[in-house]
Design a protein around this motif. Sequence first.
Motif, mmCIF file in Angstrom:
data_model
loop_
_atom_site.group_PDB
_atom_site.id
_atom_site.type_symbol
_atom_site.label_atom_id
_atom_site.label_comp_id
_atom_site.label_asym_id
_atom_site.label_seq_id
_atom_site.Cartn_x
_atom_site.Cartn_y
_atom_site.Cartn_z
ATOM 1 N N SER B 363 4.770 -16.887 -7.373
ATOM 2 C CA SER B 363 4.813 -17.106 -5.796
ATOM 3 C C SER B 363 3.697 -16.186 -4.856
ATOM 4 O O SER B 363 3.284 -15.430 -5.692
ATOM 5 C CB SER B 363 6.219 -16.865 -5.348
ATOM 6 N N THR B 364 3.675 -16.418 -3.801
ATOM 7 C CA THR B 364 2.762 -15.727 -3.116
ATOM 8 C C THR B 364 3.557 -14.936 -1.934
ATOM 9 O O THR B 364 4.809 -15.416 -1.494
ATOM 10 C CB THR B 364 1.706 -16.628 -2.257
ATOM 11 N N HIS B 365 2.957 -13.730 -1.492
ATOM 12 C CA HIS B 365 3.700 -12.972 -0.681
ATOM 13 C C HIS B 365 2.476 -12.370 0.151
ATOM 14 O O HIS B 365 1.931 -11.634 -0.399
ATOM 15 C CB HIS B 365 4.332 -11.819 -1.463
ATOM 16 N N PRO B 366 2.662 -12.816 1.566
ATOM 17 C CA PRO B 366 1.609 -11.840 2.147
ATOM 18 C C PRO B 366 1.776 -10.509 2.481
ATOM 19 O O PRO B 366 2.813 -9.694 2.093
ATOM 20 C CB PRO B 366 2.117 -12.747 3.891
ATOM 21 N N LEU B 367 0.734 -9.829 2.458
ATOM 22 C CA LEU B 367 0.519 -8.323 2.690
ATOM 23 C C LEU B 367 -0.008 -7.905 3.959
ATOM 24 O O LEU B 367 -1.168 -8.039 4.041
ATOM 25 C CB LEU B 367 -0.363 -7.936 1.355
ATOM 26 N N PRO B 368 0.925 -7.402 4.696
ATOM 27 C CA PRO B 368 0.418 -6.648 6.089
ATOM 28 C C PRO B 368 -0.455 -5.426 5.687
ATOM 29 O O PRO B 368 -0.170 -4.858 4.470
ATOM 30 C CB PRO B 368 1.783 -6.227 6.754
ATOM 31 N N PHE B 369 -1.244 -5.185 6.761
ATOM 32 C CA PHE B 369 -2.414 -4.256 6.435
ATOM 33 C C PHE B 369 -1.947 -2.848 5.948
ATOM 34 O O PHE B 369 -2.200 -2.148 5.361
ATOM 35 C CB PHE B 369 -3.529 -4.396 7.488
ATOM 36 N N GLU B 370 -0.604 -2.675 6.524
ATOM 37 C CA GLU B 370 0.185 -1.313 6.438
ATOM 38 C C GLU B 370 0.899 -1.375 5.046
ATOM 39 O O GLU B 370 1.248 -0.158 4.634
ATOM 40 C CB GLU B 370 0.653 -1.063 7.496
ATOM 41 N N ALA B 371 0.915 -2.352 4.379
ATOM 42 C CA ALA B 371 1.555 -2.304 3.172
ATOM 43 C C ALA B 371 1.088 -1.389 2.132
ATOM 44 O O ALA B 371 1.878 -0.794 1.104
ATOM 45 C CB ALA B 371 1.864 -3.807 2.289
ATOM 46 N N TRP B 372 -0.081 -1.326 1.942
ATOM 47 C CA TRP B 372 -0.770 -0.362 0.978
ATOM 48 C C TRP B 372 -0.220 0.859 1.279
ATOM 49 O O TRP B 372 -0.040 1.629 0.246
ATOM 50 C CB TRP B 372 -2.254 -0.514 0.940
ATOM 51 N N ALA B 373 -0.310 1.339 2.525
ATOM 52 C CA ALA B 373 0.022 2.716 2.976
ATOM 53 C C ALA B 373 1.484 3.099 2.830
ATOM 54 O O ALA B 373 2.005 3.896 2.163
ATOM 55 C CB ALA B 373 -0.355 3.056 4.305
ATOM 56 N N ARG B 374 2.129 2.092 2.834
ATOM 57 C CA ARG B 374 3.853 2.231 2.634
ATOM 58 C C ARG B 374 3.788 2.198 1.129
ATOM 59 O O ARG B 374 4.818 2.994 0.706
ATOM 60 C CB ARG B 374 4.323 0.826 3.331
ATOM 61 N N GLY B 375 3.281 1.630 0.393
ATOM 62 C CA GLY B 375 3.132 1.591 -1.182
ATOM 63 C C GLY B 375 3.069 3.306 -1.320
ATOM 64 O O GLY B 375 3.512 4.104 -2.177
ATOM 65 N N ALA B 376 1.930 3.920 -0.618
ATOM 66 C CA ALA B 376 1.816 5.288 -1.098
ATOM 67 C C ALA B 376 2.888 6.036 -0.782
ATOM 68 O O ALA B 376 3.410 7.323 -1.430
ATOM 69 C CB ALA B 376 0.587 5.852 -0.289
ATOM 70 N N ALA B 377 3.786 5.890 0.489
ATOM 71 C CA ALA B 377 4.963 6.515 1.064
ATOM 72 C C ALA B 377 6.050 6.351 -0.098
ATOM 73 O O ALA B 377 6.675 7.235 -0.355
ATOM 74 C CB ALA B 377 5.293 6.032 2.157
ATOM 75 N N ALA B 378 5.915 5.144 -0.566
ATOM 76 C CA ALA B 378 6.826 4.964 -1.810
ATOM 77 C C ALA B 378 6.612 5.862 -3.026
ATOM 78 O O ALA B 378 7.664 6.488 -3.288
ATOM 79 C CB ALA B 378 7.319 3.515 -2.310
ATOM 80 N N THR B 379 5.451 6.084 -3.311
ATOM 81 C CA THR B 379 5.232 7.050 -4.498
ATOM 82 C C THR B 379 5.808 8.562 -3.868
ATOM 83 O O THR B 379 6.151 9.251 -4.895
ATOM 84 C CB THR B 379 3.693 7.304 -4.808
ATOM 85 N N ALA B 380 5.406 8.801 -2.820
ATOM 86 C CA ALA B 380 5.948 10.143 -2.426
ATOM 87 C C ALA B 380 7.571 10.387 -2.551
ATOM 88 O O ALA B 380 7.989 11.451 -2.730
ATOM 89 C CB ALA B 380 5.416 10.360 -0.791
ATOM 90 N N ILE B 381 8.156 9.058 -1.941
ATOM 91 C CA ILE B 381 9.689 9.119 -2.310
ATOM 92 C C ILE B 381 10.014 9.494 -3.548
ATOM 93 O O ILE B 381 11.017 9.968 -4.150
ATOM 94 C CB ILE B 381 10.288 7.808 -1.653
ATOM 95 N N GLN B 382 9.272 8.579 -4.535
ATOM 96 C CA GLN B 382 9.822 8.525 -5.803
ATOM 97 C C GLN B 382 9.517 10.179 -6.221
ATOM 98 O O GLN B 382 10.248 10.604 -7.205
ATOM 99 C CB GLN B 382 8.429 7.704 -6.578
#
Lengths: 397, 397
Positions: B363-382
């Motif tokens: 499937s495809t899933h659009p990626l808003p431009f801020e999603a990459w930065a949100r991914g970085a925040a997810a690693t900080a939460i991790q």
Amino acid sequence: MRTTLPEAFPAHTPAVPQIFTIVLSHGPVTRAEIARRAGVSPAAVTKAVRPLIEAGYLVEEAGEDLPPALGRPANALRVDGGRALFIGVKVTGDSAIAVLTDLRCRIRVTRRASLDDRSPDGVLATTGELVTELLVEAEGFGVQVRGIGFAVSGDVVRTDGTVRYSPFLDWRDVPLGERAAAATGLPVTVENDVRALTVAEQWFGAGAGLTDFALVTVGAGIGCGLVVGGRVVSGAHGVAGEIGHLSIDPTGPPCHCGNRGCVEAIASDPAIVREVRARTGIHVADAAEALALARGGDTAARQVYARAGEAIGRAIGSLVNLLGPERVIISGEGLAAHDLFADRIQDAFTVSAFGTAARCEVSTHPLPFEAWARGAAATAIQSFIGSDSRSGGSGWR
Amino acid sequence: MRTTLPEAFPAHTPAVPQIFTIVLSHGPVTRAEIARRAGVSPAAVTKAVRPLIEAGYLVEEAGEDLPPALGRPANALRVDGGRALFIGVKVTGDSAIAVLTDLRCRIRVTRRASLDDRSPDGVLATTGELVTELLVEAEGFGVQVRGIGFAVSGDVVRTDGTVRYSPFLDWRDVPLGERAAAATGLPVTVENDVRALTVAEQWFGAGAGLTDFALVTVGAGIGCGLVVGGRVVSGAHGVAGEIGHLSIDPTGPPCHCGNRGCVEAIASDPAIVREVRARTGIHVADAAEALALARGGDTAARQVYARAGEAIGRAIGSLVNLLGPERVIISGEGLAAHDLFADRIQDAFTVSAFGTAARCEVSTHPLPFEAWARGAAATAIQSFIGSDSRSGGSGWR
């Protein structure tokens, strides 16, 4: 045949199978080391191993020179291999091999029979005779057989013991586990043969101590068992490790799967035999004759092996780029031609591997004919100790 | 800027991060369901969640209609997102994007700056300004920022925060984590950008609830994050998910990695631009112009996109044959050309997938431009909750 019911393995908590597996693979090992590997507290280890020691599955090694810490014994633990016996059965297209192993998967007795009738009835009759012989042998050890494992190539649903599809046996939806359990009265585990072999390598072989490795088997087919994060990958839909069906060339030869340029269509024994015939005009009967021709110096035949090596090396490169394992172990009866394609595998892998992925060690590991049956026994041990659960936290490592 | 030290997350046992992660991804969720997913006893869950509730990280949902069992409360638990804040920063070749998120990785504020100087000093200066702005914004929420995550493409060593090699930034061996921590006084996590995005998708996105999935990002490069058995695969040598360097055609175009026929050499934006120029003779400036030409009906340009789609689909077929995931999610800025290659991706995947592996949903899933930065925040939460440990038993799922 058996007069008492098998005692259950004392796996009262999900941590027990995990801890027992660590001792199986790494023993003798101290409780502190078990705690570190399992990611649990030393207190949890002490609690988990106590019933295993009481039931005789684990024994303490005396004479360790580590000082006791915090009142916990520092003695290393190991599995008492003689505490239980298991039977592993590998079914191929033309024979069945059965082994009797101990709890540490050491082979005690091996039996083999040719398979004239590949139907489920025929296979159950032949393997039933082998199992009966091994059960008689087991009586001599004075220890019970606690489970039987069957290893079959193809699409196998381990959870219910069904062989969904096996091309070599021409089976579809055969409830092998159910029928074998009814015939023997013993717990039966049925697993894909490559995954079974991978379990044995992970616990007792070239993969012991590694959390990420791949086992690539070359021969009649090209298979692959993957261990990622300490677990054998089985795929959400039952298919995984199909390295034989990585297409490495869109203009390559057609494969039985419907695609073109699959590794199996280039590097399996039947593909090599076909290609040697086509290129040399000599009607070699089988892989052994093709190999003899190449070893004799026939240039065209040697090129076929070189191409096979390149295909395997490129596919291993793809695998390594995706998963970054510590080691790739190449095994299987196709290793007989190792001298003809090993360099090409390594060269193609080196070109394909991306960046530091090239640090992955690609090694070969000979496979005795009874190793597949030993893999089947390993899955029976896995089921017995309860480490085959698919639920997240109780996975074995 | 901060006057008190951050409180530590109460992860007293390895089970706590695992359990907290389950509530993060699946909450509201009952203790019984947590126990099932974690493979631990309900008593262990009750024990683990108590300090999390006391410290305000988890809250009980009132009004659940399940009856209490064995004296344990049946109320579902959820994470109080407002309990802590995090900053995620994505650095690309020409800009930096930073987001302020809550503990549930919901974006509260977004900031962006162009990056004129790609040197480590230049990037630290630009991102430092963004972080300072977000720390000021955070004060308005009355909650502390507990950590910063950086997502950088390339070979990143998360354990020590080093960017070993980033082609887009032309960095080698930059201790980004150490320098950013010294500058901000906050814990810093540095992760490969695709793996960071995969963490966000696994916990909060299209991969939530799946134990085996792949995220394929198309655009300037072709990347892939893999989740196998509930864990993001990072590779024994730091390389994993390099689907862009699966060679699908030995006679294909040369790739910057030294191999030929890599997916990235066929389907990345630069490869498409180069090939559209070569086939049409029109000097398109960038991917947007190449796309406009193809959308305008230029046959040669359309063929370039079709070939790109076929390459991506074949590579996904290889991935699925090896790992058998439940779902493959295609994302990234390259999805702008989705209408031009989606059918070809699906067709090539269907031909490549072996047996039941074809059941995997692509499937495809659009990626808003801020999603990459949100991914970085997810690693900080991790990192904050302690679920980034590599030790076996404490892995998060």
